[in-house]
Design a protein around this motif. Sequence first.
Motif, mmCIF file in Angstrom:
data_model
loop_
_atom_site.group_PDB
_atom_site.id
_atom_site.type_symbol
_atom_site.label_atom_id
_atom_site.label_comp_id
_atom_site.label_asym_id
_atom_site.label_seq_id
_atom_site.Cartn_x
_atom_site.Cartn_y
_atom_site.Cartn_z
ATOM 1 N N ARG A 78 -7.788 -14.857 3.180
ATOM 2 C CA ARG A 78 -8.552 -15.242 1.982
ATOM 3 C C ARG A 78 -7.683 -15.220 0.732
ATOM 4 O O ARG A 78 -7.747 -16.128 -0.090
ATOM 5 N N TRP A 79 -6.883 -14.168 0.579
ATOM 6 C CA TRP A 79 -6.066 -14.029 -0.621
ATOM 7 C C TRP A 79 -5.096 -15.209 -0.769
ATOM 8 O O TRP A 79 -4.888 -15.716 -1.869
ATOM 9 N N ALA A 128 -8.531 -13.370 -4.840
ATOM 10 C CA ALA A 128 -7.324 -12.872 -4.175
ATOM 11 C C ALA A 128 -7.129 -11.384 -4.453
ATOM 12 O O ALA A 128 -6.815 -10.604 -3.545
ATOM 13 N N TRP A 129 -7.306 -10.976 -5.685
ATOM 14 C CA TRP A 129 -7.145 -9.568 -6.075
ATOM 15 C C TRP A 129 -8.102 -8.677 -5.292
ATOM 16 O O TRP A 129 -7.702 -7.649 -4.753
ATOM 17 N N ASP A 131 -9.592 -9.331 -2.434
ATOM 18 C CA ASP A 131 -9.267 -9.343 -1.013
ATOM 19 C C ASP A 131 -8.080 -8.437 -0.718
ATOM 20 O O ASP A 131 -8.113 -7.655 0.239
ATOM 21 N N LEU A 132 -7.043 -8.514 -1.529
ATOM 22 C CA LEU A 132 -5.870 -7.660 -1.320
ATOM 23 C C LEU A 132 -6.215 -6.191 -1.567
ATOM 24 O O LEU A 132 -5.775 -5.314 -0.823
#
Length: 139
Positions: A78-79, A128-129, A131-132
Motif C-alpha cells: 500500500r505504501w 503511505a505514512w 501504512d508504514l
Amino acid sequence: MSTVSDRLSRLATPAVRWVALLGICAAYLQGGIVKLTDINGAVAEMSHFGLSPAMPFAIAVIAMELVASVAILTGYWRWLGALALGAFTVAATFMANRYWELGSPERFAAENAFYEHLGLAGGFLLVAWHDLRDRRPRP
C-alpha cells in the motif's frame, strides 16, 4: 455519558477505511480504465502534454494508475502504491495545471485544480505514512 467523538469513533472500522481508500483512488481507477478502453485517446493525451513517444507513456500511465490503486485497496505494498500515485499526481499537476502561465478566466480554474491536486498528493503521502507506521513492530 458518551461524547460526540466517542460516538463518531465507531465509524473507525475497516469498511469505512476501505471506502475512504476507494475514494482517494477513484479518479485513478476511472482514468486508467478509460485510457485502457480508449488507447488512442490516451496516446493523444500524452501527445497533448508533449510526452514522446506517446504510446509507451500511455501504457506506463495506465499500468501505474491501475496497479498502484489496486495496491492501495488490497493493502499489498500500500505504501508504495500511495507514494507512486502521490508522485504521479504532483508531476501531472505541474504539467497540466500551469495556472501561472494563464490569464483570466482560465487561471482561476487551473489554480484551484493545482492546489486540489497537491492536497490529493498529501492524502497519498498520509496513506503511505500510516501504512508504514502500522507495519513497524511495536515495543
